[in-house]
Design a protein around this motif. Structure first.
Motif, short mmCIF file in Angstrom:
data_model
loop_
_atom_site.label_atom_id
_atom_site.label_comp_id
_atom_site.label_asym_id
_atom_site.label_seq_id
_atom_site.Cartn_x
_atom_site.Cartn_y
_atom_site.Cartn_z
N ILE A 119 21.62 36.47 38.64
CA ILE A 119 22.75 35.66 39.46
C ILE A 119 24.07 36.49 39.46
O ILE A 119 24.88 36.79 40.61
N ILE A 120 24.41 37.01 38.35
CA ILE A 120 25.83 37.86 38.34
C ILE A 120 25.73 39.30 39.13
O ILE A 120 26.66 39.40 39.85
N ALA A 121 24.61 39.76 39.20
CA ALA A 121 24.16 41.15 39.69
C ALA A 121 24.21 40.65 41.41
O ALA A 121 24.93 41.35 41.93
N TRP A 122 23.64 39.75 41.58
CA TRP A 122 23.90 39.41 43.10
C TRP A 122 25.16 38.94 43.45
O TRP A 122 25.76 39.59 44.53
N GLU A 123 26.22 38.23 42.87
CA GLU A 123 27.47 38.03 43.11
C GLU A 123 28.23 39.16 43.13
O GLU A 123 29.08 39.52 44.05
N LYS A 129 35.02 43.01 45.84
CA LYS A 129 36.36 42.89 44.93
C LYS A 129 36.98 43.92 44.81
O LYS A 129 36.54 44.96 44.89
N SER A 130 38.38 43.94 44.47
CA SER A 130 39.20 44.95 44.54
C SER A 130 39.87 44.80 42.89
O SER A 130 40.24 43.63 42.39
N ALA A 131 39.89 45.93 42.22
CA ALA A 131 40.68 45.96 40.86
C ALA A 131 42.11 45.55 40.80
O ALA A 131 43.00 45.85 41.64
N PRO A 132 42.31 44.62 40.19
CA PRO A 132 43.86 44.23 39.97
C PRO A 132 44.95 45.09 39.53
O PRO A 132 44.39 46.27 38.88
N GLU A 133 46.28 45.01 40.08
CA GLU A 133 47.03 46.13 39.73
C GLU A 133 47.32 46.10 38.16
O GLU A 133 47.72 46.82 37.63
N SER A 134 47.05 44.84 37.67
CA SER A 134 47.52 44.63 36.13
C SER A 134 46.20 43.48 35.94
O SER A 134 45.81 42.92 36.35
N HIS A 135 45.66 44.08 34.52
CA HIS A 135 44.41 43.33 33.96
C HIS A 135 45.05 42.01 33.12
O HIS A 135 44.24 41.58 32.25
N ALA A 194 34.03 47.87 32.44
CA ALA A 194 32.94 48.82 33.11
C ALA A 194 32.88 48.30 34.40
O ALA A 194 32.23 49.10 35.16
N GLN A 195 33.12 47.17 34.66
CA GLN A 195 32.77 46.42 35.98
C GLN A 195 33.51 47.21 37.16
O GLN A 195 33.25 47.38 38.25
N TRP A 196 34.86 47.76 36.91
CA TRP A 196 35.68 48.17 38.05
C TRP A 196 35.13 49.54 38.54
O TRP A 196 35.15 49.61 39.78
N PRO A 197 34.78 50.43 37.71
CA PRO A 197 34.10 51.78 38.26
C PRO A 197 32.86 51.54 38.93
O PRO A 197 32.40 52.34 39.93
N ILE A 198 32.14 50.54 38.57
CA ILE A 198 30.99 50.19 39.06
C ILE A 198 31.19 49.43 40.52
O ILE A 198 30.26 49.77 41.49
N ASN A 199 32.10 48.86 40.49
CA ASN A 199 32.48 48.01 41.82
C ASN A 199 33.18 49.18 42.59
O ASN A 199 32.58 49.23 44.10
N LYS A 200 33.87 49.97 42.18
CA LYS A 200 34.04 50.95 43.08
C LYS A 200 32.80 51.98 43.61
O LYS A 200 33.06 52.23 44.95
N LEU A 201 31.98 52.20 42.84
CA LEU A 201 30.74 52.93 43.37
C LEU A 201 30.03 52.41 44.44
O LEU A 201 29.64 52.89 45.29
N ILE A 202 29.96 51.28 44.14
CA ILE A 202 29.34 50.21 45.19
C ILE A 202 29.83 49.94 46.30
O ILE A 202 29.34 50.22 47.65
N TRP A 203 31.27 49.64 46.50
CA TRP A 203 31.80 49.64 47.57
C TRP A 203 32.92 50.74 48.23
O TRP A 203 33.40 50.49 49.32
N LYS A 204 32.81 51.69 47.36
CA LYS A 204 33.74 53.04 47.85
C LYS A 204 35.14 52.40 48.03
O LYS A 204 35.52 53.07 49.03
N THR A 205 35.62 51.85 47.20
CA THR A 205 36.92 51.25 47.45
C THR A 205 37.75 52.25 46.67
O THR A 205 37.50 53.09 45.97
#
Length: 212
Positions: A119-123, A129-135, A194-205
């Motif tokens: 379910i998490i992988a699907w979402e 999503k975009s990485a926040p300027e501050s975490h 770890a989610q942010w570089p993977i997110n970037k890889l998926i969405w090329k953001t």
């Protein structure tokens, strides 16, 4: 599970202790998170479904949905799946004793410890999503949740005199006991980042400069 914890089975001392400890299981917390998050998602999608103007409150809820997913849903769910199964396969008595099968089927076990990853992988894959300027806000949610869980865990042990996971009982009094909790905090922290570089890889953001 809640329906199974009724009637004569509660005369079983092991099941009685299990029922008393149920809110000290991180899996139960995650079930609540996993049920609440889709409700939040439905609220966010109502303007699109009903074809009405999006209220400012909905925009705020969408922002908070991203925060909750990135800081709670994803780290906790991934942690549970990838920590539970290796320990379970090595020796289930360390984390999920066989007596629990009396009230929790293997199907339910997979719902709580396997399906959550899918379910998490699907979402994660289909909702950009975009990485926040501050975490800082996200990390406050993560460790606020973890601190709350630890308070419930230790207060439950104080009241009942038992741990939800036999592994903690074995480690108590050794250096491994505090290391378990430190390790959990570090691992959840790593999963979050770890989610942010993977997110970037998926969405090329385009990567946003992070303020750690």
């Amino acid at each position: 599970m809640f329906f199974a914890l009724q009637g004569d089975i509660m005369k079983d001392p092991e099941i009685e202790t299990f029922a008393a400890l149920q809110w000290a299981y991180i899996t139960i917390w995650n079930v609540i998170f996993q049920l609440a998050y889709p409700c939040l998602g439905i609220l966010c999608d109502l303007p699109t479904i009903l074809e009405i103007k999006e209220h400012v409150l909905i925009k705020q809820l969408k922002t908070y949905r991203e925060i909750i997913f990135a800081s709670i849903i994803l780290p906790v769910g991934i942690f549970i799946t990838f920590v539970f199964w290796p320990i379970y396969l090595y020796d289930r008595e360390l984390i999920f004793p066989a007596f629990i099968d009396k009230v929790l089927s293997q199907g339910s076990n997979h719902v709580m410890h396997t399906a959550i990853f899918l379910i998490i992988a699907w979402e994660f894959i289909f909702l950009p999503k975009s990485a926040p300027e501050s975490h800082k806000v996200n990390l406050a949610h993560i460790f606020g949740c973890y601190l709350s869980y630890l308070i419930v865990l230790f207060s439950t042990h104080y009241r009942i005199g038992a741990w939800p996971y036999p592994l903690l009982k074995l480690a108590l009094g050794t250096i491994f006991f505090p290391m378990i909790f430190i390790g959990v905090g570090v691992l959840i922290h790593l999963i979050y980042f770890a989610q942010w570089p993977i997110n970037k890889l998926i969405w090329k953001t385009k990567e946003v400069v992070k303020e750690n």
